[in-house]
Design an enzyme around this catalytic site. Structure first.
Site, PDB file in Angstrom:
ATOM      1  N   CYS A  96       5.788  -5.363  -3.237  1.00 11.18           N
ATOM      2  CA  CYS A  96       5.936  -4.128  -3.029  1.00 11.18           C
ATOM      3  C   CYS A  96       5.353  -3.446  -1.932  1.00 11.18           C
ATOM      4  O   CYS A  96       4.024  -3.727  -1.936  1.00 11.18           O
ATOM      5  CB  CYS A  96       6.196  -3.228  -4.244  1.00 11.18           C
ATOM      6  SG  CYS A  96       4.984  -2.044  -4.681  1.00 11.18           S
ATOM      7  N   GLU A  97       5.801  -2.913  -0.809  1.00  5.28           N
ATOM      8  CA  GLU A  97       5.223  -2.314   0.126  1.00  5.28           C
ATOM      9  C   GLU A  97       4.405  -0.835  -0.119  1.00  5.28           C
ATOM     10  O   GLU A  97       3.592  -0.595   0.742  1.00  5.28           O
ATOM     11  CB  GLU A  97       6.009  -2.047   1.420  1.00  5.28           C
ATOM     12  CG  GLU A  97       6.900  -0.797   1.226  1.00  5.28           C
ATOM     13  CD  GLU A  97       7.739  -0.859   2.465  1.00  5.28           C
ATOM     14  OE1 GLU A  97       8.085  -1.906   3.212  1.00  5.28           O
ATOM     15  OE2 GLU A  97       8.410   0.074   2.719  1.00  5.28           O
ATOM     16  N   HIS A  98       4.642  -0.401  -1.256  1.00  4.66           N
ATOM     17  CA  HIS A  98       3.980   0.787  -1.675  1.00  4.66           C
ATOM     18  C   HIS A  98       2.488   0.324  -2.275  1.00  4.66           C
ATOM     19  O   HIS A  98       1.550   1.252  -2.156  1.00  4.66           O
ATOM     20  CB  HIS A  98       4.675   1.573  -2.717  1.00  4.66           C
ATOM     21  CG  HIS A  98       5.988   2.067  -2.104  1.00  4.66           C
ATOM     22  ND1 HIS A  98       7.200   1.997  -2.710  1.00  4.66           N
ATOM     23  CD2 HIS A  98       6.361   2.425  -0.891  1.00  4.66           C
ATOM     24  CE1 HIS A  98       8.267   2.418  -1.976  1.00  4.66           C
ATOM     25  NE2 HIS A  98       7.743   2.721  -0.887  1.00  4.66           N
ATOM     26  N   HIS A  99       2.555  -0.687  -2.995  1.00  4.42           N
ATOM     27  CA  HIS A  99       1.233  -0.951  -3.724  1.00  4.42           C
ATOM     28  C   HIS A  99       0.678  -2.346  -3.416  1.00  4.42           C
ATOM     29  O   HIS A  99      -0.508  -2.809  -4.023  1.00  4.42           O
ATOM     30  CB  HIS A  99       1.373  -0.857  -5.413  1.00  4.42           C
ATOM     31  CG  HIS A  99       1.811   0.634  -5.711  1.00  4.42           C
ATOM     32  ND1 HIS A  99       3.430   0.720  -5.798  1.00  4.42           N
ATOM     33  CD2 HIS A  99       1.188   1.513  -6.034  1.00  4.42           C
ATOM     34  CE1 HIS A  99       3.332   2.187  -6.188  1.00  4.42           C
ATOM     35  NE2 HIS A  99       2.098   2.607  -6.292  1.00  4.42           N
ATOM     36  N   GLN A 137      12.836  -2.815  -3.063  1.00 10.46           N
ATOM     37  CA  GLN A 137      13.889  -3.840  -3.473  1.00 10.46           C
ATOM     38  C   GLN A 137      15.367  -3.481  -2.731  1.00 10.46           C
ATOM     39  O   GLN A 137      16.135  -4.175  -2.513  1.00 10.46           O
ATOM     40  CB  GLN A 137      14.153  -3.679  -5.022  1.00 10.46           C
ATOM     41  CG  GLN A 137      15.192  -4.643  -5.615  1.00 10.46           C
ATOM     42  CD  GLN A 137      15.041  -4.538  -7.185  1.00 10.46           C
ATOM     43  OE1 GLN A 137      13.987  -4.029  -7.676  1.00 10.46           O
ATOM     44  NE2 GLN A 137      16.184  -4.628  -7.758  1.00 10.46           N
ATOM     45  N   HIS A 165       8.915  -4.859 -11.453  1.00  9.95           N
ATOM     46  CA  HIS A 165       7.636  -4.608 -10.315  1.00  9.95           C
ATOM     47  C   HIS A 165       6.502  -4.331 -11.179  1.00  9.95           C
ATOM     48  O   HIS A 165       6.536  -3.414 -12.178  1.00  9.95           O
ATOM     49  CB  HIS A 165       8.279  -3.101  -9.776  1.00  9.95           C
ATOM     50  CG  HIS A 165       9.533  -3.243  -9.014  1.00  9.95           C
ATOM     51  ND1 HIS A 165       9.225  -2.889  -7.639  1.00  9.95           N
ATOM     52  CD2 HIS A 165      10.533  -3.487  -9.164  1.00  9.95           C
ATOM     53  CE1 HIS A 165      10.769  -2.959  -7.000  1.00  9.95           C
ATOM     54  NE2 HIS A 165      11.430  -3.433  -8.166  1.00  9.95           N
ATOM     55  N   CYS A 167       3.855  -3.101 -10.109  1.00 12.99           N
ATOM     56  CA  CYS A 167       3.167  -1.610  -9.861  1.00 12.99           C
ATOM     57  C   CYS A 167       3.658  -0.816 -11.035  1.00 12.99           C
ATOM     58  O   CYS A 167       3.129   0.313 -11.385  1.00 12.99           O
ATOM     59  CB  CYS A 167       3.304  -1.073  -8.457  1.00 12.99           C
ATOM     60  SG  CYS A 167       5.127  -1.100  -7.971  1.00 12.99           S
TER      61      CYS A 167
HETATM   62 ZN   LIG Z   1       5.205  -0.552  -5.695  1.00  6.11          ZN
END
Ligand SMILES: [Zn+2]
Length: 205
Positions: A96-99, A137, A165, A167
């Site tokens: 995931c590109e956020h975490h 996603q 996920h 995260c």
């Molecule tokens: Zn994430």
């Protein structure tokens, strides 16, 4: 005449320009170890930056390839087959590109060929190439669909992704076993509810 899509060496080249060298990347891992609260010079952690970089090489292998390439080079012209082709439960791992935490799940892919079909393993390689990048996603789902649409030019494409996920499951709301489902329907799968339901039923069975 087959509308072959070439890999994008120029774009990839641009991506890899300004890439840090190995020593810089290893130092960044050491910094994160210190940030976590540990000592990167502790014996058990000495080789960790090197191991992390080698793992990144696999986890982010998608940046070194154009996923469309697998399809473009291998499709065959067929006539007389106009039923949907469905590939169910293609396992993938993404990030995931956020975490920068793992996303693990399965992709279900269907398309309605007009004249071009590909080996089923090639569709799995498209999923893999798209997954092995920093992703969300929803975008991953749309990218897989649009690659298949642009290369095979089928009457329709259906992509459903079910994933967990890390995260979400390991931090924050801390809930395990939650699956996120996303879908992208193009062409006939979007316009024809019967066809769409047939696809959705086939991936549930
Ligand atoms: Zn994430």
């Amino acid at each position: 005449m087959h509308g072959l899509i070439k890999p994008r060496p120029i774009e990839l080249h641009r991506l890899f320009q300004g890439r840090p060298d190995r020593a810089e990347a290893e130092e960044a891992v050491r910094t994160l170890i210190r940030w976590a609260g540990d000592d990167p010079d502790r014996e058990g952690l000495l080789d960790t930056p090197d191991r992390v970089l080698r793992a990144y090489h696999e986890w982010f292998a998608g940046y070194a390839e154009d996923p469309a390439y697998h399809l473009a080079r291998t499709f065959e012209e067929v006539s007389g087959y106009d039923e949907p082709v469905t590939l169910r439960g293609i396992p993938f791992r993404s990030c995931c590109e956020h975490h920068m935490a793992p996303i693990t799940g399965v992709a279900h892919v269907g398309y309605l060929p007009v004249s071009r079909v590909v080996g089923l393993s090639k569709l799995a390689r498209v999923v893999d190439g798209v997954a092995k990048r920093l992703q969300v996603q929803e975008r991953m789902t749309a990218e897989i669909a649009s690659i298949i649409e642009s290369v095979l030019q089928p009457r329709g494409v259906a992509v459903v992704i079910e994933a967990e996920h890390a995260c979400m499951s390991s931090r924050g709301v801390d809930k395990q076993g939650i699956t996120t489902t996303t879908s992208k329907m193009l062409g006939a799968f979007k316009d024809d509810p019967l066809l769409r339901n047939e696809f959705l039923a086939s991936i549930r069975s």
